[in-house]
Design a protein around this motif. Structure first.
Motif, PDB file in Angstrom:
ATOM      1  N   GLU A 234       8.012  -8.355  -1.571  1.00  0.00           N
ATOM      2  CA  GLU A 234       7.309  -6.919  -1.268  1.00  0.00           C
ATOM      3  C   GLU A 234       5.975  -6.668  -1.992  1.00  0.00           C
ATOM      4  O   GLU A 234       5.843  -6.726  -3.190  1.00  0.00           O
ATOM      5  CB  GLU A 234       8.489  -5.835  -2.015  1.00  0.00           C
ATOM      6  N   TYR A 235       5.143  -6.575  -1.206  1.00  0.00           N
ATOM      7  CA  TYR A 235       3.691  -6.283  -1.776  1.00  0.00           C
ATOM      8  C   TYR A 235       3.530  -4.995  -1.458  1.00  0.00           C
ATOM      9  O   TYR A 235       3.218  -4.338  -0.224  1.00  0.00           O
ATOM     10  CB  TYR A 235       2.674  -7.208  -0.774  1.00  0.00           C
ATOM     11  N   TRP A 236       3.414  -4.184  -2.587  1.00  0.00           N
ATOM     12  CA  TRP A 236       3.455  -2.567  -2.336  1.00  0.00           C
ATOM     13  C   TRP A 236       2.097  -2.067  -2.161  1.00  0.00           C
ATOM     14  O   TRP A 236       1.141  -2.022  -2.948  1.00  0.00           O
ATOM     15  CB  TRP A 236       3.930  -2.109  -3.759  1.00  0.00           C
ATOM     16  N   ASN A 237       1.771  -2.028  -1.035  1.00  0.00           N
ATOM     17  CA  ASN A 237       0.350  -1.812  -0.423  1.00  0.00           C
ATOM     18  C   ASN A 237       0.192  -0.250  -0.712  1.00  0.00           C
ATOM     19  O   ASN A 237      -1.056   0.397  -0.669  1.00  0.00           O
ATOM     20  CB  ASN A 237       0.189  -2.032   0.921  1.00  0.00           C
ATOM     21  N   GLY A 238       1.198   0.618  -0.897  1.00  0.00           N
ATOM     22  CA  GLY A 238       1.037   2.146  -1.027  1.00  0.00           C
ATOM     23  C   GLY A 238       2.081   2.555  -1.883  1.00  0.00           C
ATOM     24  O   GLY A 238       2.648   2.036  -2.967  1.00  0.00           O
ATOM     25  N   TRP A 239       2.691   3.618  -2.000  1.00  0.00           N
ATOM     26  CA  TRP A 239       3.782   4.215  -2.655  1.00  0.00           C
ATOM     27  C   TRP A 239       4.340   5.296  -2.102  1.00  0.00           C
ATOM     28  O   TRP A 239       3.893   6.055  -1.320  1.00  0.00           O
ATOM     29  CB  TRP A 239       3.225   4.653  -3.917  1.00  0.00           C
ATOM     30  N   PHE A 240       5.549   5.941  -2.748  1.00  0.00           N
ATOM     31  CA  PHE A 240       6.236   6.987  -2.149  1.00  0.00           C
ATOM     32  C   PHE A 240       5.983   8.225  -3.026  1.00  0.00           C
ATOM     33  O   PHE A 240       5.495   8.348  -4.284  1.00  0.00           O
ATOM     34  CB  PHE A 240       7.656   6.658  -2.059  1.00  0.00           C
ATOM     35  N   ARG A 250      -3.814   4.745  -1.564  1.00  0.00           N
ATOM     36  CA  ARG A 250      -4.268   3.760  -2.213  1.00  0.00           C
ATOM     37  C   ARG A 250      -5.610   3.273  -1.409  1.00  0.00           C
ATOM     38  O   ARG A 250      -5.354   3.291  -0.155  1.00  0.00           O
ATOM     39  CB  ARG A 250      -3.228   2.448  -2.314  1.00  0.00           C
ATOM     40  N   ASP A 251      -6.544   2.718  -1.875  1.00  0.00           N
ATOM     41  CA  ASP A 251      -7.891   2.513  -1.246  1.00  0.00           C
ATOM     42  C   ASP A 251      -7.708   1.160  -0.136  1.00  0.00           C
ATOM     43  O   ASP A 251      -6.926   0.244  -0.354  1.00  0.00           O
ATOM     44  CB  ASP A 251      -8.787   1.967  -1.996  1.00  0.00           C
ATOM     45  N   PRO A 252      -7.582   1.322   1.256  1.00  0.00           N
ATOM     46  CA  PRO A 252      -7.181   0.483   2.141  1.00  0.00           C
ATOM     47  C   PRO A 252      -7.928  -0.871   1.940  1.00  0.00           C
ATOM     48  O   PRO A 252      -7.217  -1.708   1.847  1.00  0.00           O
ATOM     49  CB  PRO A 252      -8.090   1.131   3.510  1.00  0.00           C
ATOM     50  N   LYS A 253      -9.134  -0.812   1.517  1.00  0.00           N
ATOM     51  CA  LYS A 253      -9.872  -2.080   1.391  1.00  0.00           C
ATOM     52  C   LYS A 253      -9.453  -2.688   0.215  1.00  0.00           C
ATOM     53  O   LYS A 253      -9.232  -4.178   0.091  1.00  0.00           O
ATOM     54  CB  LYS A 253     -11.299  -1.767   1.019  1.00  0.00           C
ATOM     55  N   GLU A 254      -9.099  -2.205  -0.985  1.00  0.00           N
ATOM     56  CA  GLU A 254      -8.495  -2.727  -2.189  1.00  0.00           C
ATOM     57  C   GLU A 254      -7.203  -3.208  -1.826  1.00  0.00           C
ATOM     58  O   GLU A 254      -6.915  -4.558  -2.110  1.00  0.00           O
ATOM     59  CB  GLU A 254      -8.275  -1.690  -3.273  1.00  0.00           C
ATOM     60  N   ALA A 255      -6.351  -2.651  -0.956  1.00  0.00           N
ATOM     61  CA  ALA A 255      -4.866  -3.140  -0.714  1.00  0.00           C
ATOM     62  C   ALA A 255      -4.978  -4.375   0.228  1.00  0.00           C
ATOM     63  O   ALA A 255      -4.213  -5.498   0.102  1.00  0.00           O
ATOM     64  CB  ALA A 255      -4.216  -1.909   0.068  1.00  0.00           C
ATOM     65  N   ALA A 256      -6.286  -4.214   1.226  1.00  0.00           N
ATOM     66  CA  ALA A 256      -6.191  -5.240   2.154  1.00  0.00           C
ATOM     67  C   ALA A 256      -6.987  -6.754   1.389  1.00  0.00           C
ATOM     68  O   ALA A 256      -6.419  -7.792   1.598  1.00  0.00           O
ATOM     69  CB  ALA A 256      -7.240  -4.950   3.253  1.00  0.00           C
ATOM     70  N   ASP A 257      -7.495  -6.427   0.401  1.00  0.00           N
ATOM     71  CA  ASP A 257      -8.348  -7.431  -0.482  1.00  0.00           C
ATOM     72  C   ASP A 257      -7.120  -8.286  -0.868  1.00  0.00           C
ATOM     73  O   ASP A 257      -7.175  -9.587  -1.098  1.00  0.00           O
ATOM     74  CB  ASP A 257      -9.449  -6.976  -1.152  1.00  0.00           C
ATOM     75  N   THR A 258      -6.078  -7.455  -1.640  1.00  0.00           N
ATOM     76  CA  THR A 258      -5.265  -8.183  -2.445  1.00  0.00           C
ATOM     77  C   THR A 258      -4.417  -8.718  -1.555  1.00  0.00           C
ATOM     78  O   THR A 258      -4.166 -10.199  -1.902  1.00  0.00           O
ATOM     79  CB  THR A 258      -4.512  -7.381  -3.304  1.00  0.00           C
ATOM     80  N   PHE A 259      -3.971  -8.532  -0.488  1.00  0.00           N
ATOM     81  CA  PHE A 259      -3.379  -9.053   0.299  1.00  0.00           C
ATOM     82  C   PHE A 259      -4.137 -10.360   1.291  1.00  0.00           C
ATOM     83  O   PHE A 259      -3.400 -11.505   1.344  1.00  0.00           O
ATOM     84  CB  PHE A 259      -2.840  -8.134   1.621  1.00  0.00           C
ATOM     85  N   CYS A 303       0.840   3.998   4.703  1.00  0.00           N
ATOM     86  CA  CYS A 303       1.049   2.665   5.216  1.00  0.00           C
ATOM     87  C   CYS A 303      -0.006   2.340   6.243  1.00  0.00           C
ATOM     88  O   CYS A 303      -0.917   3.534   6.812  1.00  0.00           O
ATOM     89  CB  CYS A 303       2.157   2.612   5.950  1.00  0.00           C
ATOM     90  N   PRO A 304      -0.378   1.356   6.737  1.00  0.00           N
ATOM     91  CA  PRO A 304      -0.945   0.947   7.946  1.00  0.00           C
ATOM     92  C   PRO A 304      -0.673   1.696   9.036  1.00  0.00           C
ATOM     93  O   PRO A 304      -1.603   2.231  10.002  1.00  0.00           O
ATOM     94  CB  PRO A 304      -0.809  -0.668   8.278  1.00  0.00           C
ATOM     95  N   LEU A 305       0.622   2.263   9.408  1.00  0.00           N
ATOM     96  CA  LEU A 305       0.914   3.200  10.346  1.00  0.00           C
ATOM     97  C   LEU A 305       1.721   4.236   9.560  1.00  0.00           C
ATOM     98  O   LEU A 305       2.199   4.249   8.648  1.00  0.00           O
ATOM     99  CB  LEU A 305       2.132   2.542  11.239  1.00  0.00           C
TER     100      LEU A 305
END
Length: 580
Positions: A234-240, A250-259, A303-305
């Protein structure tokens, strides 16, 4: 044999190197008509695999009664994933967390006050065995070892965050193997010594769950298991979101960069979540650290979607990150699903709760105010009624351990709220002729994570008038799973809880969102389907209505509002969600 397996720090599929690039999509949070749409978008983003939990409470809502139809048809979901070209990771462990009611465990387990879950407790394991006898026979043919798409399954979920019973973990592992599960088995835990020591077992692949610092996290895993592939399950790219707090982003670029950092290193990643969906009905969970925190209806998760399946900026950032390390071709997407603004409708009929109890509920008599689970109810509301004889001077009415939020009425008059946060008493005097006290309790979602997991609902201990416990209760069970017998009338000026009905005329179906201006707290039903809770404290301001829940022509809208409904009883069907 074409099987995913471990060779040192590498994963092999059909004896070739394989990097898991997976995205989490929960079939039980999406109407089945949209499963293929969401899976095609996952594939289009560059992922090669989909991961999903399997919630026990959805599939065995009552003990011994199993459900694998409609939104619970996990087999169809897996076959659609296979059709669009995705591998599948299944997580059928009895407990799933997932911000889902009771972490996926069925509420009926708590009818036994001595129940101990997630441990080598034979009454619990007997229930797991009965469930697995049915579930695993359905999953067995879906495995890659049987020419299906399922490459791995989970034994237990974040167990090190709960306990350290290795006898229990091995029991679940053997339970799966003995029922024909022969794909790669894994556990998943947080990257700490405590969690990894408690949650891992020999012969089962250890994976990690985290949202940042992958290098440090995998170094911690290596301290415990030196020669394993790096897998973030589980790579938590956002939160509930919880009620009463802000909408998490969560900033999209920061989440994608860690991914991308993990992909560049050759790590295996499950993107949690790729698409969150919706906590339809009463299936939202809750957390409890310093206080009880129920989760909102939307599981958008940033999320991405989006919750309604739209591509967000995070989708494009994530796709770009994958494209740096893998040829994913041109972006090809399914046909867009239209969003509709149907405008404002008026609710023209009402069915007061207290005048419709016989149409809604089974009534039982008990000496003590028993919990929902003791009375065979899992979700919804429960009403406790008793008399206090007078005369008595003003004293506090105290609910000793209410779960979770209670409205108190004296002789039909609303007196206020007693809840598990701050308000624990309401004071009044009792005249010579006595009073009738009614307490309407809402189950706002059982805790899904942590040491407070055992979370029975209703009144769990007792009710006192000052120091004196009150006995002789009439209890009405209100699961709200059948509203067909409600007696609606045109007179709308009622006080207290009630069901308000209107109709929406639809000629061209599309997704829409219900906005409830000035409504306080309650639940919305569309054509009998419970689309979830609303609450004026936010952050969620609209409820998502997928088009398949609507029909051409007349649609029935029923709102159950706990407090006096607004003077202007309208709702707005808009094409734009408001989550914060």
């Amino acid at each position: 044999m074409n099987k995913l397996h471990v060779e040192g720090k590498d994963l092999k599929l059909n004896n070739e190197h394989f990097q898991v690039i997976s995205g989490a999509i929960h079939y039980f949070r999406i109407v089945p008509e949209y499963w293929e749409d969401r899976l095609l978008k996952l594939k289009a983003c560059g992922f090669n695999c989909v991961e999903t939990y399997i919630p026990w409470n959805l599939h065995e809502p009552k003990e011994g009664e199993f459900n694998f139809e409609g939104i619970a048809d996990v087999e169809s979901f897996v076959r659609i994933a296979e059709k669009v070209g995705l591998y599948v990771i299944l997580r059928p462990s009895p407990y799933i967390c997932a911000e889902w009611e009771f972490g996926g465990l069925p509420a009926w387990l708590l009818a036994d006050k001595n129940m101990r879950v997630r441990s080598y407790h034979k009454p619990y394991l007997e229930k797991v065995d009965q469930y697995y006898n049915v579930l695993l026979q359905k999953l067995k043919p879906l495995q890659i070892t049987h020419n299906g798409p399922v490459i791995a399954m989970q034994v237990e979920n974040e167990y090190g965050s709960f306990g350290n019973d290795k006898t229990y973990l091995n029991y679940i592992k053997e339970n799966m193997i003995n029922r024909g599960i022969d794909v790669l088995l894994f556990t998943s835990d947080g990257p700490t010594d405590l969690m990894l020591k408690g949650g891992t077992i020999p012969g089962v692949l250890a994976t990690l769950n985290f949202g940042s610092k992958p290098k440090e996290s995998f170094e911690k895993l290596a301290e415990h298991e030196a020669d394993l592939p790096n897998i973030c399950m589980e790579y938590w790219n956002g939160w509930f979101d919880h009620w009463g707090e802000e909408h998490h982003q969560r900033d999209p670029k920061e989440a994608a960069d860690t991914f991308g950092e993990m992909l560049e290193n050759g790590d295996n990643v499950n993107f949690y979540m790729f698409h969150g969906g919706t906590n339809f009905g009463f299936f939202n969970g809750a957390n409890h650290s310093d206080k009880y925190e129920p989760t909102v209806t939307s599981y958008d998760y940033d999320c991405p979607l989006s919750e309604s399946g739209d591509l967000t900026p995070k989708f494009y950032a994530v796709r770009e990150a994958i494209a740096k390390y893998k040829d994913i071709g041109d972006l090809i997407l399914p046909k867009p699903i239209p969003k509709k603004n149907y405008g404002v409708i008026k609710l023209t009929q009402v069915a007061p709760l207290f005048k419709n109890l016989e149409n809604l509920s089974e009534v039982v008599h008990r000496t003590h105010p028993e919990t929902m689970e003791q009375l065979g109810q899992s979700y919804g509301f429960i009403l406790y009624k008793t008399k206090i004889h007078g005369p008595q001077e003003e004293q506090p009415l105290i609910i000793q351990d209410v779960r979770d939020r209670a409205l108190v009425f004296v002789n039909g008059n609303y007196m206020g709220v007693i809840d598990r946060w701050n308000e624990n008493s309401i004071s009044f005097a009792v005249p010579k002729e006595g009073v009738t006290v009614e307490i309407l309790v809402e189950n706002m979602g059982r805790i899904n994570y942590g040491p407070q997991l055992i979370d029975p609902k209703g009144i769990t201990e007792g009710v006192r008038f000052e120091r004196q416990f009150l006995y002789d209760w009439e209890i009405s069970l209100l699961p709200l799973d059948d509203l067909s017998k409600l007696d609606f009338q045109r007179h709308l000026n009622i006080k207290g809880p009630g069901f308000f009905k209107g109709t929406l005329e639809v000629q061209d179906k599309g997704d829409t969102f219900i906005e409830l201006p000035n409504w306080v707290k309650g639940v919305v039903f569309i054509n009998g389907f419970n689309i979830g809770r609303y609450w004026e404290i936010g952050p969620q301001r609209t409820l998502y209505v997928p088009a398949p829940l609507l029909k051409e022509g007349t649609n029935e809208i029923i709102i159950f509002d706990l407090h006096s409904a607004p003077e202007e009883k309208i709702v707005n069907f808009t094409d734009t969600p408001i989550l914060g």
